[in-house]
Scaffold this motif. Structure first.
Motif: not given
Length: 80
Positions: A17-23, A25-29, A31-36
């Motif tokens: 699990a990657h918690e975007l607000d704590k990782d 690289e969260g902002r990059e992840m 952006r990748a989700l938005r690219a989906l």
């Protein structure tokens, strides 16, 4: 998020699990989700075997209809 981790553990998988607000690289992840294809990505965004399979609503549906376990088997995430 805890419910989904517990569900995967109960099925015999070991989720990462990657918690975007704590990782860091969260902002990059994000952006990748938005690219989906989503302007407002749903989290949790669940991937099995490197493929995006859906959000929380999708995971619940897959679990209820029995296909989640098969997805995990197909991805060699479980061996049952």
């Amino acid at each position: 998020m805890l419910y989904f981790k517990t569900l995967f553990y109960e099925l015999g998988a070991s989720p990462t699990a990657h918690e975007l607000d704590k990782d860091p690289e969260g902002r990059e992840m994000e952006r990748a989700l938005r690219a989906l294809g989503s302007s407002n990505p749903a989290v949790p965004a669940v991937f099995v075997g490197g493929s995006y399979i859906g959000s929380a609503k999708d995971i619940i549906s897959f679990h209820v209809n029995g296909s989640l376990k098969q997805m995990l088997k197909d991805a060699n995430a479980i061996w049952l």
